[in-house]
Structure formats: C-alpha cells, structure tokens
Design an enzyme around this catalytic site. Structure first.
Site, PDB file in Angstrom:
ATOM      1  NE  ARG A   2       2.232  -2.730  -0.337  1.00  0.00           N
ATOM      2  CZ  ARG A   2       2.506  -2.241  -0.857  1.00  0.00           C
ATOM      3  NH1 ARG A   2       2.125  -1.975  -2.625  1.00  0.00           N
ATOM      4  NH2 ARG A   2       3.857  -1.290  -0.608  1.00  0.00           N
ATOM      5  CD  GLN A   3      -2.824  -3.700   7.328  1.00  0.00           C
ATOM      6  OE1 GLN A   3      -2.173  -5.053   6.486  1.00  0.00           O
ATOM      7  NE2 GLN A   3      -2.267  -3.709   7.774  1.00  0.00           N
ATOM      8  CG  ASP A 342       1.682   2.055  -2.131  1.00  0.00           C
ATOM      9  OD1 ASP A 342       3.169   1.807  -2.977  1.00  0.00           O
ATOM     10  OD2 ASP A 342       1.190   1.766  -1.547  1.00  0.00           O
ATOM     11  CD  GLU A 343      -0.187   1.741   2.228  1.00  0.00           C
ATOM     12  OE1 GLU A 343      -0.550   0.938   2.399  1.00  0.00           O
ATOM     13  OE2 GLU A 343       1.026   0.321   1.548  1.00  0.00           O
ATOM     14  CB  ALA A 344       6.022   7.603  -0.395  1.00  0.00           C
TER      15      ALA A 344
END
Length: 538
Positions: A2-3, A342-344
């Site tokens: 995602r973004q 993701d995005e961690a």
C-alpha cells in the site's frame, strides 16, 4: 502493498457514486449488436486459448434439458448452478436430468485424453445445432466452461425476470486452459468491514472471469475481522471499529467457513491474511501484553501506516502467532496462509528478519504454505514460500533485485504491481473514490503489461500468476467495490488466464465493451472509461 505517504482520512470522498457510474465521459458508442445474432464464438473475457467457429450453433428452448451423469454429484451440482442462472431470464423449466439423450445441454467430467491435456482447470465447449456440450477433467474446469457458455449467451440471461430470447450460442468448439495457476483478487475487509453477503457478491463476480483465489485481508490497524477463540478480544474489541469510526464488525468462525465453502463452490480458494509484524494496531489495542511497553494503544480509525509493531522479543508474541495461525489454518482448507510483512517501519530490519524466521515455521507446522508481501524477500523466505510483489514504477532497483534474487533461488512470485493491478487507485483526477500514491491507473494501463516479463531477471517459471488487490480505505459499500473493480478486474483476470499471444489492447477493449450490458443486467456499478468503446444505451 500500500502507499508510503498516506494522505489524511478521505471520508469526505465516500460519495454515493451511482451517478458517477453513469455520467463519466465515454468514447463514441458503438452500435448495439443485432439482438438476433449470437455473440461470436470466443468473444468473451478472458480470451480463450483456441476457438474453432463453425456450424449453426445451439439454441436453448422450452424443451431443452440439462443432462448430467448418473451418480455424479459434481455434474449435478454444476447443472443446477447453470439452471439457476438460466431459468429466471428464459422462463424455461430446464430440468436437470441423468436420463440419457442426444439433445440439450450436456455436462461431463471425463478423464478422456483430450480433457486431460487441458489440465485441472481446462475445459471444452462444443456447440452444434442439436446440443451444447461442456466437458472437463475436473469439476473446476467444468465450472469454467459454464462461465464461458454464460458469456456466450445474451447479457439478458443475467436478469431475474423473464426476458425475450432467442438464447443462442454460436456454433463451433472452444478448447481452453489457463496460462497461470494463480489468478487472484484480494479484498480488504479490515479498513472497512464487509458482511458475508457482500463478500459472496464479489466472489460471484470473480468466478464469472475464472479467477481462482480470494485473498482476504483479515487484520490491520483499523480492525481485526476473524474470531479467534484463544484471543477473543481480537474480534470483539479489535474488530469494533473501522476507518472513520463506525461499528466495524467481524466474522464468526461459522461465517468464515460459509465464505470458504461458497468460494469453493465457485471455483475459488480462500487465502486468509493476518498482517504482521506491522499493521497490527487492532491486535495491540486488544491485548496490552503484545506491546513492548505493556500498554495497549487506543483503537485507530485513520489511514496512516507503518506506526505499529508486534513486540518481536516477547515470548507471548509467538504464542499469539501460533494460536492465531492454528485456529485460522483449521478453518481454511486451502494450502496457504498470508502473513503480510509489508510496511513494518516501526520494526528494525534485524527484528523483522528474526520475526519472519520464527513465524514461517509456525505456518508450516499447521500444514500451510507461507505467503507474504515482497518485503519477505528481505528476510529469508521459507523453501516453499510465495512472495507477492506490489512494487511500482518508482520502486527502487535494490528492492526489485531482492525479489528477483529470491526468485532465482526458488521463491515463487505472485505479481500485483500497484500502478497496474491495485484496484483502489483512482482512474483519473476526477475519480471520486480511491487513492493516488501509485499514480492514476486507467483501464488500458491495468491491462497493458505482461506478467511473464514484468520483473526483469526473474525466471519465467517463478511467476505463479497475478492478483488484483482492492484496499478499502475509501470504499465502504458494494457499489464502491464495483466502481473501482470494474472495468479493471476483468483485464487482470485475462492476464492470468489467456495465452500471451492473445494479449492485444485493441482487440481486448472491444471484448471488454461487450461486457457492459452484462454488468448492467447484474447491477454492477462500473466506471465508463473513455478508453473503452461502450455500446450505445438502448
């Protein structure tokens, strides 16, 4: 996934868009087809592998039976499914019978060599003056054949009240099988919760285009959506809200099993996702002990990302993961569990690698294959892990190389490039819903790429297929889902199913335009892209 740069909450954009679905500018409409003429054989989505037109073709009449094999429950089930589609619109009785006969519609599951060569999802359709025969090696392939016949019939066949015929299928033979084994769509039920009936509606739409995987994003910062007996507050408290506030919701175990069974009846396998170690605020708010400082944060209803993390160094974290995966695996007959990853941004790289090293064996322990977002490639993917790539044009080469290198070492890939396959990206600046962090994604851009060559350097046989994610920060109703998925979803389905040789935007957009009357009949609220020559309204 995602973004990277979340904008402020866009609840103000959650407009009623039924009007938008009909008021968008469009290319000059083409003349509506002659109602008396059948759809040319093979002019469907996804494009079939081989089409041999010829002969008068078949017409469904008041005397048509649907013939199935004696004692074959799958043939009978699919015969009843087809009859359920045809009866309301045709007004015909269409009995499903195991009585022998030459005429009518025939459904056959057979291990004949010509079926076996088409694989487990392939099928044949033979349309002649006297009979319409659908055959396959498997029930799944037979279902795909039914969907092809459905699209060959006039769009009015989808309506629930009697319509004027004729109900013709053009003459000839279709032989068909998928290019890729994995053809999926993801539905985010965490940002906004969607009840069972809404998920089933989406499943039916996916089945029409021969998709075979439903990836359910069941947890995120804004909501936990599946009941876990050993950690009950995850659902009752962590699932009690959503983006912008509101009641949220969650699935009981029986409701989840109902979704799984319904998906299976439509040829789809459910892949559940519990996103971790980031995107976990709903879990952290539900149980203080999952936080490193032992303090539960408040529930979250915004749209920022990257601020939450499970406590990697606590033993209780892995008891939590084990319990959740164990219960979820027991509910899910399919072979995979998606663990996110993701995005961690609030987890150090060292902790991320440690966490994934401990969690992947838990998934294997309960008999499932690991799936994860492509950041998993930056740790050490398990031997049979599947990495889902969500990068886009601006993704750095180092990150791409990480994924390619993992693929070269045997890791399988599912491709979901955000600036091609993300169905929540706006079409253009005037789209009332969706996000823009990966850019605008019009219909041609969503279609005009080749999964086989997209990640330069990745072995062709490492690509399992494609998936179209639909994130729901700005989407809260079935009409919203429709508007963002259609007309892009069928294009992703075609990339996964059809031979690379059929890939041609010029030809595809005409076939896509031909789907519009069917969507109208089904009540699908689609975006009338100016790139597509939609038929004139009648």
């Amino acid at each position: 996934m995602r973004q990277h740069h979340r904008t402020a909450c866009v609840i103000g954009s959650l407009l009623l868009i039924a009007a938008a679905g009909t008021s968008s500018s469009a290319a000059t409409p083409t003349k509506a087809p002659d109602r008396a003429g059948p759809t040319p054989l093979g002019q469907i989505v996804p494009a079939p592998m081989k089409v041999e037109p010829g002969g008068a073709g078949f017409e469904i009449t008041a005397k048509t039976p649907i013939r199935v094999g004696s004692g074959n429950p799958d043939e009978r089930r699919l015969g009843e499914y087809l009859a359920g589609i045809l009866r309301p619109s045709t007004g015909y009785r269409l009995p499903v019978t195991d009585r022998e006969g030459k005429g009518g519609i025939r459904l056959r599951i057979s291990a004949e060599p010509e079926n076996k060569v088409l694989g487990g999802e392939g099928y044949r359709v033979i349309s002649t003056r006297g009979s319409l025969t659908i055959t396959s090696w498997s029930s799944t392939g037979l279902l795909h054949g039914v969907q092809t016949v459905r699209q060959q019939l006039p769009a009015a066949v989808e309506k629930k009240t009697p319509q004027r015929g004729p109900w013709r299928v053009a003459g000839g033979t279709i032989k068909d099988m998928p290019r890729y084994a994995y053809r999926g769509a993801m539905l985010d039920v965490s940002r906004h919760f969607f009840p069972v009936e809404h998920v089933k509606r989406y499943i039916d739409q996916l089945a029409l285009y021969k998709m075979n995987k439903l990836h359910l994003h069941l947890s995120d910062d804004q909501g936990w959506r599946i009941a876990i007996d050993s950690w009950p507050r995850l659902a009752t408290y962590g699932g009690s809200t959503q983006v912008g506030g509101g009641p949220g919701g969650h699935y009981t175990k029986d409701q989840y099993k109902d979704i799984v069974a319904y998906a299976a009846s439509r040829g789809l396998q459910v892949i559940p996702e519990i996103d971790m170690p980031g995107h976990t605020n709903a879990a952290l708010a539900s149980y203080a002990e999952l936080n490193c400082n032992g303090v539960a944060p408040p529930l979250y209803t915004g749209t920022n990302v990257g601020f939450s993390s499970l406590c990697v160094n606590k033993d209780v974290t892995y008891k939590f993961v084990d319990d959740v995966v164990r219960e979820l695996a027991a509910l899910t007959p399919g072979g995979s569990v998606h663990i996110g990853g993701d995005e961690a941004h609030s987890t150090s790289h060292e902790d991320f690698v440690t966490f994934m090293g401990k969690v992947q064996p838990v998934v294997a322990k309960y008999g499932k294959t690991v799936m994860g977002w492509h950041q998993l490639a930056g740790a050490k993917p398990a031997k049979d892990a599947v990495v889902q790539y969500w990068g886009y044009d601006r993704t750095g080469q180092a990150e791409r190389d990480q994924v390619v290198n993992a693929a070269k070492q045997g890791t399988k890939l599912v491709l979901s490039p955000a600036d091609r396959a993300y169905l929540d990206m706006k079409y253009d600046k005037d789209t009332p819903l969706g996000l823009t962090w990966a850019g605008y994604v019009e219909v041609q851009r969503a279609y005009d790429w080749d999964p086989g060559t997209y990640l330069q350097g990745a072995p062709a046989d490492s690509v399992l297929g494609v998936e179209a994610p639909l994130w729901t920060e700005t989407l809260s109703t079935p009409a919203h889902l429709d508007y963002m998925a259609f007309p892009r979803l069928p294009g992703i389905a075609e990339l996964g199913w059809s031979p690379a040789a059929t890939h041609d935007w010029g030809a595809y957009k005409g076939r896509l335009a031909g789907q519009a009357p069917r969507w109208d009949a089904l009540g699908i609220n689609y975006y009338k892209s100016p790139q597509v020559p939609w038929p004139a309204e009648r």
